[in-house]
Motif scaffolding. Structure first.
Motif, PDB file in Angstrom:
ATOM      1  N   SER A   1       0.834  -1.205   0.000  1.00  0.00           N
ATOM      2  CA  SER A   1       0.000   0.000   0.000  1.00  0.00           C
ATOM      3  C   SER A   1       0.870   1.257   0.000  1.00  0.00           C
ATOM      4  O   SER A   1       0.550   2.233  -0.670  1.00  0.00           O
ATOM      5  N   VAL A   2       1.997   1.219   0.730  1.00  0.00           N
ATOM      6  CA  VAL A   2       2.921   2.360   0.731  1.00  0.00           C
ATOM      7  C   VAL A   2       3.513   2.548  -0.661  1.00  0.00           C
ATOM      8  O   VAL A   2       3.665   3.681  -1.142  1.00  0.00           O
ATOM      9  N   VAL A   3       3.834   1.446  -1.326  1.00  0.00           N
ATOM     10  CA  VAL A   3       4.382   1.525  -2.689  1.00  0.00           C
ATOM     11  C   VAL A   3       3.339   2.137  -3.635  1.00  0.00           C
ATOM     12  O   VAL A   3       3.673   2.986  -4.472  1.00  0.00           O
ATOM     13  N   GLU A   4       2.084   1.714  -3.485  1.00  0.00           N
ATOM     14  CA  GLU A   4       1.031   2.271  -4.331  1.00  0.00           C
ATOM     15  C   GLU A   4       0.887   3.771  -4.089  1.00  0.00           C
ATOM     16  O   GLU A   4       0.766   4.561  -5.029  1.00  0.00           O
ATOM     17  N   VAL A   5       0.897   4.157  -2.814  1.00  0.00           N
ATOM     18  CA  VAL A   5       0.800   5.587  -2.484  1.00  0.00           C
ATOM     19  C   VAL A   5       2.009   6.335  -3.045  1.00  0.00           C
ATOM     20  O   VAL A   5       1.876   7.435  -3.584  1.00  0.00           O
ATOM     21  N   SER A   6       3.200   5.717  -2.936  1.00  0.00           N
ATOM     22  CA  SER A   6       4.411   6.342  -3.472  1.00  0.00           C
ATOM     23  C   SER A   6       4.306   6.520  -4.981  1.00  0.00           C
ATOM     24  O   SER A   6       4.718   7.554  -5.519  1.00  0.00           O
ATOM     25  N   LYS A   7       3.753   5.519  -5.664  1.00  0.00           N
ATOM     26  CA  LYS A   7       3.583   5.636  -7.115  1.00  0.00           C
ATOM     27  C   LYS A   7       2.663   6.797  -7.443  1.00  0.00           C
ATOM     28  O   LYS A   7       2.920   7.561  -8.376  1.00  0.00           O
ATOM     29  N   GLU A   8       1.582   6.923  -6.668  1.00  0.00           N
ATOM     30  CA  GLU A   8       0.657   8.027  -6.897  1.00  0.00           C
ATOM     31  C   GLU A   8       1.346   9.371  -6.647  1.00  0.00           C
ATOM     32  O   GLU A   8       1.163  10.325  -7.401  1.00  0.00           O
ATOM     33  N   ILE A   9       2.157   9.423  -5.579  1.00  0.00           N
ATOM     34  CA  ILE A   9       2.879  10.663  -5.257  1.00  0.00           C
ATOM     35  C   ILE A   9       3.856  11.002  -6.374  1.00  0.00           C
ATOM     36  O   ILE A   9       3.972  12.165  -6.787  1.00  0.00           O
ATOM     37  N   ILE A  10       4.567  10.001  -6.881  1.00  0.00           N
ATOM     38  CA  ILE A  10       5.518  10.228  -7.982  1.00  0.00           C
ATOM     39  C   ILE A  10       4.777  10.728  -9.222  1.00  0.00           C
ATOM     40  O   ILE A  10       5.218  11.660  -9.895  1.00  0.00           O
ATOM     41  N   LYS A  11       3.625  10.118  -9.495  1.00  0.00           N
ATOM     42  CA  LYS A  11       2.823  10.527 -10.648  1.00  0.00           C
ATOM     43  C   LYS A  11       2.372  11.982 -10.492  1.00  0.00           C
ATOM     44  O   LYS A  11       2.495  12.782 -11.428  1.00  0.00           O
TER      45      LYS A  11
END
Length: 188
Positions: free
Chosen positions: A111-121
């Motif tokens: 879930s942290v990785v998914e949130v990080s991907k969203e933040i990077i996007k």
């Protein structure tokens, strides 16, 4: 015929066993109620326990010499085996709990990785929008500079227009004054 009772072997066996039990109980009571018997039984029990103790010591000594396990050794091994099984069960439970916590942590990491991907996007989008904004700001600055130049030019044109109007006014004054002057000069 129906008044006669039929022979029941169970009933007669039951009566016989009750009589026998009563006679045996009376015999035991008479036998154990005797002080000499109790003394003799007590003495026999003491002798038996001494004999068993000596026998046990000899047996343990012989087992030690022959390197054979004794009853106590087997009991100790059984106790150790039970304790070992309990410890293994506890370790298995701990391993299961660790596995569960690892699964939950891996889910949290995902879930942290998914949130990080969203933040990077979002960061990339913000960066592209920032670049566009900077470009638009540069364009607005250049337009502002051009507008300033145009304003300056317009001010010059305005000054020129005013000078031109003043000159035009002077020329018109001169034209209006010239016919009066030419008319007066020809009359002379």
């Amino acid at each position: 015929m129906s008044d006669k009772k039929s022979y029941d072997p169970y009933e007669s066996f039951h009566k016989f066993s009750q009589l026998w039990e009563k006679q045996i109980n009376d015999f035991i009571y008479l036998w154990t109620n005797n002080k000499e018997y109790v003394k003799m039984t007590n003495f026999g029990t003491e002798m038996q326990s001494r004999y068993m103790e000596a026998f046990k010591k000899n047996q343990e000594a012989m087992a030690g010499v022959l390197n054979l396990p004794t009853k106590n050794d087997v009991a100790n091994v059984a106790t150790l085996a039970v304790q070992t099984e309990d410890k293994i069960d506890a370790l298995e439970e701990q391993i299961w709990e660790l596995q569960e916590s690892m699964k939950s942590q891996s889910k949290e990491i995902e879930s942290v990785v998914e949130v990080s991907k969203e933040i990077i996007k979002l960061t990339k989008q913000l960066k592209t929008e920032l670049i566009k904004s900077k470009k638009e700001i540069d364009d607005t600055k250049s337009l502002h500079a051009e507008l300033q130049e145009m304003k300056f030019e317009l001010m010059k044109l305005q000054d020129f227009k005013e000078e031109f109007a003043a000159l035009k006014g002077l020329i018109e004054k001169d034209k209006a004054a010239e016919p009066v002057l030419t008319g007066a000069g020809s009359s002379k």
